[in-house]
Design an enzyme around this catalytic site. Structure first.
Site, PDB file in Angstrom:
ATOM      1  N   LEU A  36       0.646  10.687  -4.210  1.00 41.66           N
ATOM      2  CA  LEU A  36      -0.158   9.623  -4.823  1.00 41.66           C
ATOM      3  C   LEU A  36       0.619   8.309  -4.815  1.00 41.66           C
ATOM      4  CD1 LEU A  36      -1.778  11.170  -8.046  1.00 41.66           C
ATOM      5  CD2 LEU A  36      -2.899  10.543  -5.893  1.00 41.66           C
ATOM      6  N   GLY A  37      -0.071   7.244  -4.474  1.00 42.61           N
ATOM      7  CA  GLY A  37       0.585   5.933  -4.496  1.00 42.61           C
ATOM      8  C   GLY A  37       0.970   5.435  -3.112  1.00 42.61           C
ATOM      9  N   CYS A  40       4.162   2.351  -0.529  1.00 48.68           N
ATOM     10  CA  CYS A  40       4.921   1.439  -1.397  1.00 48.68           C
ATOM     11  C   CYS A  40       5.676   2.221  -2.462  1.00 48.68           C
ATOM     12  CB  CYS A  40       3.950   0.445  -2.045  1.00 48.68           C
ATOM     13  SG  CYS A  40       4.722  -0.599  -3.271  1.00 48.68           S
ATOM     14  N   LYS A  49      13.881  -0.977  -2.915  1.00 41.95           N
ATOM     15  CA  LYS A  49      14.419  -2.006  -3.809  1.00 41.95           C
ATOM     16  C   LYS A  49      15.295  -1.392  -4.890  1.00 41.95           C
ATOM     17  CE  LYS A  49      12.677  -4.004  -1.027  1.00 41.95           C
ATOM     18  NZ  LYS A  49      11.800  -3.664   0.105  1.00 41.95           N
ATOM     19  N   GLY A 176      14.089  -5.818  12.204  1.00 36.35           N
ATOM     20  CA  GLY A 176      13.034  -6.412  11.374  1.00 36.35           C
ATOM     21  C   GLY A 176      13.435  -6.279   9.913  1.00 36.35           C
ATOM     22  N   ILE A 178      12.637  -4.150   7.555  1.00 36.72           N
ATOM     23  CA  ILE A 178      13.009  -2.811   7.080  1.00 36.72           C
ATOM     24  C   ILE A 178      14.408  -2.444   7.587  1.00 36.72           C
ATOM     25  CG2 ILE A 178      12.442  -0.342   7.244  1.00 36.72           C
ATOM     26  CD1 ILE A 178       9.470  -1.148   7.169  1.00 36.72           C
ATOM     27  N   GLU A 197      18.980  -4.625  18.225  1.00 40.91           N
ATOM     28  CA  GLU A 197      17.697  -5.343  18.177  1.00 40.91           C
ATOM     29  C   GLU A 197      17.319  -5.820  19.583  1.00 40.91           C
ATOM     30  OE1 GLU A 197      15.106  -6.191  16.266  1.00 40.91           O
ATOM     31  OE2 GLU A 197      14.447  -7.567  17.833  1.00 40.91           O
ATOM     32  N   VAL A 260      11.401   0.478  14.121  1.00 33.24           N
ATOM     33  CA  VAL A 260      10.896  -0.440  15.147  1.00 33.24           C
ATOM     34  C   VAL A 260       9.417  -0.779  14.956  1.00 33.24           C
ATOM     35  CG1 VAL A 260      12.593   0.262  16.882  1.00 33.24           C
ATOM     36  CG2 VAL A 260      10.413   1.481  16.718  1.00 33.24           C
ATOM     37  N   HIS A 435      17.806 -27.752 -15.203  1.00 34.56           N
ATOM     38  CA  HIS A 435      19.137 -27.744 -14.598  1.00 34.56           C
ATOM     39  C   HIS A 435      20.024 -26.804 -15.404  1.00 34.56           C
ATOM     40  CE1 HIS A 435      22.849 -29.046 -12.739  1.00 34.56           C
ATOM     41  NE2 HIS A 435      23.373 -29.125 -13.950  1.00 34.56           N
TER      42      HIS A 435
HETATM   43  C1  LIG Z   1      10.771   0.916   4.000  1.00 31.87           C
HETATM   44  C2  LIG Z   1       9.628   0.038   3.582  1.00 31.87           C
HETATM   45  C3  LIG Z   1       9.835  -0.984   2.690  1.00 31.87           C
HETATM   46  C4  LIG Z   1       8.795  -1.791   2.295  1.00 31.87           C
HETATM   47  N1  LIG Z   1       9.052  -2.794   1.420  1.00 31.87           N
HETATM   48  C5  LIG Z   1       8.056  -3.611   1.048  1.00 31.87           C
HETATM   49  C6  LIG Z   1       8.289  -4.656   0.114  1.00 31.87           C
HETATM   50  O1  LIG Z   1       9.397  -4.844  -0.378  1.00 31.87           O
HETATM   51  N2  LIG Z   1       7.245  -5.443  -0.241  1.00 31.87           N
HETATM   52  C7  LIG Z   1       5.995  -5.256   0.274  1.00 31.87           C
HETATM   53  O2  LIG Z   1       5.097  -6.005  -0.091  1.00 31.87           O
HETATM   54  N3  LIG Z   1       5.737  -4.282   1.170  1.00 31.87           N
HETATM   55  C8  LIG Z   1       6.738  -3.453   1.556  1.00 31.87           C
HETATM   56  N4  LIG Z   1       6.469  -2.441   2.434  1.00 31.87           N
HETATM   57  C9  LIG Z   1       5.105  -2.290   2.957  1.00 31.87           C
HETATM   58  C10 LIG Z   1       4.189  -1.605   1.940  1.00 31.87           C
HETATM   59  O3  LIG Z   1       4.766  -0.396   1.540  1.00 31.87           O
HETATM   60  C11 LIG Z   1       2.818  -1.388   2.538  1.00 31.87           C
HETATM   61  O4  LIG Z   1       2.345  -2.586   3.061  1.00 31.87           O
HETATM   62  C12 LIG Z   1       1.844  -0.895   1.487  1.00 31.87           C
HETATM   63  O5  LIG Z   1       2.266   0.318   0.929  1.00 31.87           O
HETATM   64  C13 LIG Z   1       0.465  -0.755   2.139  1.00 31.87           C
HETATM   65  O6  LIG Z   1      -0.312   0.034   1.435  1.00 31.87           O
HETATM   66  P1  LIG Z   1      -1.676   0.595   1.955  1.00 31.87           P
HETATM   67  O7  LIG Z   1      -2.500   0.618   0.732  1.00 31.87           O
HETATM   68  O8  LIG Z   1      -2.220  -0.089   3.109  1.00 31.87           O
HETATM   69  O9  LIG Z   1      -1.336   2.072   2.491  1.00 31.87           O
HETATM   70  P2  LIG Z   1      -0.364   3.197   2.007  1.00 31.87           P
HETATM   71  O10 LIG Z   1       0.386   2.817   0.798  1.00 31.87           O
HETATM   72  O11 LIG Z   1       0.399   3.642   3.171  1.00 31.87           O
HETATM   73  O12 LIG Z   1      -1.358   4.372   1.543  1.00 31.87           O
HETATM   74  C14 LIG Z   1      -2.143   5.086   2.425  1.00 31.87           C
HETATM   75  C15 LIG Z   1      -2.373   6.479   1.845  1.00 31.87           C
HETATM   76  O13 LIG Z   1      -3.388   7.122   2.585  1.00 31.87           O
HETATM   77  C16 LIG Z   1      -3.076   8.497   2.735  1.00 31.87           C
HETATM   78  N5  LIG Z   1      -3.820   8.982   3.877  1.00 31.87           N
HETATM   79  C17 LIG Z   1      -3.671   8.607   5.182  1.00 31.87           C
HETATM   80  N6  LIG Z   1      -4.606   9.197   5.943  1.00 31.87           N
HETATM   81  C18 LIG Z   1      -5.339   9.975   5.119  1.00 31.87           C
HETATM   82  C19 LIG Z   1      -6.458  10.815   5.303  1.00 31.87           C
HETATM   83  N7  LIG Z   1      -7.038  10.952   6.514  1.00 31.87           N
HETATM   84  N8  LIG Z   1      -6.939  11.498   4.253  1.00 31.87           N
HETATM   85  C20 LIG Z   1      -6.391  11.346   3.010  1.00 31.87           C
HETATM   86  N9  LIG Z   1      -5.348  10.539   2.757  1.00 31.87           N
HETATM   87  C21 LIG Z   1      -4.838   9.850   3.806  1.00 31.87           C
HETATM   88  C22 LIG Z   1      -1.570   8.483   2.913  1.00 31.87           C
HETATM   89  O14 LIG Z   1      -1.023   9.734   2.600  1.00 31.87           O
HETATM   90  C23 LIG Z   1      -1.146   7.388   1.948  1.00 31.87           C
HETATM   91  O15 LIG Z   1      -0.851   7.912   0.680  1.00 31.87           O
HETATM   92  C24 LIG Z   1       7.490  -1.580   2.822  1.00 31.87           C
HETATM   93  C25 LIG Z   1       7.256  -0.543   3.722  1.00 31.87           C
HETATM   94  C26 LIG Z   1       8.305   0.264   4.097  1.00 31.87           C
HETATM   95  C27 LIG Z   1       8.043   1.380   5.066  1.00 31.87           C
END
Ligand SMILES: Cc1cc2nc3c(=O)[nH]c(=O)nc-3n(C[C@H](O)[C@H](O)[C@H](O)COP(=O)(O)OP(=O)(O)OC[C@H]3O[C@@H](n4cnc5c(N)ncnc54)[C@H](O)[C@@H]3O)c2cc1C
Length: 455
Positions: A36-37, A40, A49, A176, A178, A197, A260, A435
């Protein structure tokens, strides 16, 4: 089963959309196949973080002598670092569960969701037909087609945060945001680190000045940077991994992190059966109101083209909720998405880079200022970095700002409201700043534009 709304994925847009639509009176099913969640909370922002904070503590302790503080040798207890991270992740994940439980008319279904027809979805053996389906399936690490990669134990962003021991030599493929965050984090944990890179600089989509500032800091901390390097093949095993690069170069390390880019989780969604058009990279095509090619089906978050950030996905939820409730005025096209890489110093930007501004026909008025000119930066010994502002000379509106420096991710927000309101940058010049703060340095940056110079 007939239902009002199906949300696929409990990510940063899906959870608040599901909860708020249910609270607004709709019967909602939300499907989640993993934690869940989403990214992020479990594998992205929260854990990284949290671990960046541990790495920062190590760095401050190791370099405390610059403040006249004598500290003993620094030892990293990686199991404790990971344990702290896991506790905080669990806390956020629990928060998501509670949010979903609290909403009336909302059912969480654990399992993979797949379209079998337009607006018909199968989850855990049950079929749901809905008036509205919201796809929030997110993205996962892209796996580059490098010969040999499948035979070595490479790490992705999730696996690297489970290591219980500091790698001896970490190779980071990808410079990048990450890759950069992990490179500095593990260097500060005590690993030897090499970043490989493909382009000529780290964070290649940012201002060249920003890349140069970060590269200077990275080199200063002993991180080796290999740029303009394309990986040709990988070999090795549990103890050593060798990356062969074009031009005959090679890098050998104990661990390999592949960072990547990301690819959308749309391959197993049944998009075709659902009548949902994907672009060439597998992203869900949406219009400015999040509408896919299938009537009543919407795409939000990382599975759609656009900036992949939590705040962008969260904002998707706000805009789409209003549109679905019939009182939306904003669209996904008319918004500003600030970005931050949580390196030290942080790298933040809002609006355009100079290259993009020129490509759009602007002849921007620009000013740059070293972060080290800010009094607070000197006082706290955080002088690394640089700032740059671009102004449209015709309207005095801010086109873009890039900040590399301490708390750049906070400072960049000074510009958001000014840019959204579409007012002149004079609004920043005419304000008064405490300041000594970093923020007063941001005002000095704006005042260093010729038109605002005070002589
Ligand atoms: C290492 C890393 C660091 C990051 N740091 C930052 C940061 O500091 N700040 C920031 O703003 N962003 C950051 N991001 C990006 C951020 O995590 C994502 O942009 C954000 O979580 C996007 O969320 P979302 O709602 O699109 O999808 P997600 O959070 O990926 O959620 C999608 C969900 O859908 C589920 N799912 C997928 N397919 C199916 C299916 N067919 N049936 C049921 N469930 C399914 C998955 O299991 C998942 O739980 C980071 C990403 C990474 C990898």
């Amino acid at each position: 089963m007939k239902i009002d709304v199906v949300v696929i994925g409990s990510g940063q847009a899906g959870v608040p959309l599901a909860a708020r639509l249910a609270e607004a009176g709709r019967r909602v099913v939300i499907a989640e196949r993993k934690a869940l969640g989403g990214t992020c909370v479990n594998y992205g922002c929260t854990p990284t973080k949290t671990m960046v904070a541990s790495a920062h503590a190590a760095h401050v302790a190791r370099t405390a002598a610059r403040f006249g503080v004598k500290a003993g040798p620094v030892r990293i207890d990686m199991a404790a670092v990971v344990g702290r991270k896991d506790r905080i992740v669990r806390q956020w994940r629990d928060g998501v569960r509670k949010r979903l439980q609290k909403a009336p008319r909302l059912t969480l279904v654990r399992g993979h969701a797949r379209f079998i027809r337009p607006r018909q979805v199968e989850i855990a053996g049950e079929r749901y037909e809905a008036d509205v389906v919201i796809v929030n399936v997110g993205a996962r690490p892209a796996v580059p087609p490098i010969p040999g990669l499948g035979e070595v134990p490479w790490l992705d962003n999730s696996r690297i945060m489970q290591l219980r021991r500091v790698p001896q030599h970490l190779i980071v493929l990808g410079g990048g945001y990450i890759g950069c965050e992990f490179a500095q984090m593990f260097r500060r944990f005590g690993a030897k680190v090499t970043v490989v890179e493909r382009s000529a600089r780290l964070l290649s989509t940012e201002e060249p000045e920003a890349s140069a500032a970060l590269e200077g800091v990275f080199r200063g901390e002993g991180i080796r940077l290999v740029t303009k390097a394309k990986a040709r093949s990988v070999s090795g095993g549990a103890r050593a991994v060798t990356l062969r690069l074009d031009g005959g170069r090679k890098v050998t390390g104990s661990h390999l992190l592949v960072a990547v880019g990301r690819r959308p989780n749309t391959d197993d969604l049944g998009a075709e059966a659902g009548g949902i058009r994907l672009d060439a990279d597998g992203y869900i095509e949406v219009d400015e109101r999040y509408r896919t090619s299938a009537d009543g089906v919407y795409g939000v978050g990382d599975c759609t083209p656009g900036p992949q950030f939590t705040h962008a996905a969260w904002d998707d939820h706000r805009i789409l909720f209003d549109l679905l409730q019939g009182h939306g005025t904003r669209t996904r096209n008319d918004r500003l998405v600030p970005i931050t890489a949580f390196t030290d110093p942080q790298v933040a930007r809002i609006g355009l880079t100079e290259r993009d501004a020129r490509a759009r026909g602007y002849a921007p008025e620009a000013a740059t200022m070293a972060f080290g000119e800010i009094a607070r930066a000197v006082e706290t010994d955080q002088t690394a970095g640089t700032m740059k502002i671009l102004l449209d000379p015709k309207t005095e509106k801010v086109l873009g700002v890039s900040i590399v420096g301490a708390e750049a991710g906070e400072l960049i927000h000074i510009f958001g409201p000014v840019m959204v309101a579409g007012v002149s940058a004079r609004a920043i010049v005419d304000g008064e700043y405490v300041h000594p703060t970093f923020a007063e340095g941001v005002q000095s940056l704006v005042m260093s534009l010729d038109r605002y110079a005070i002589g």
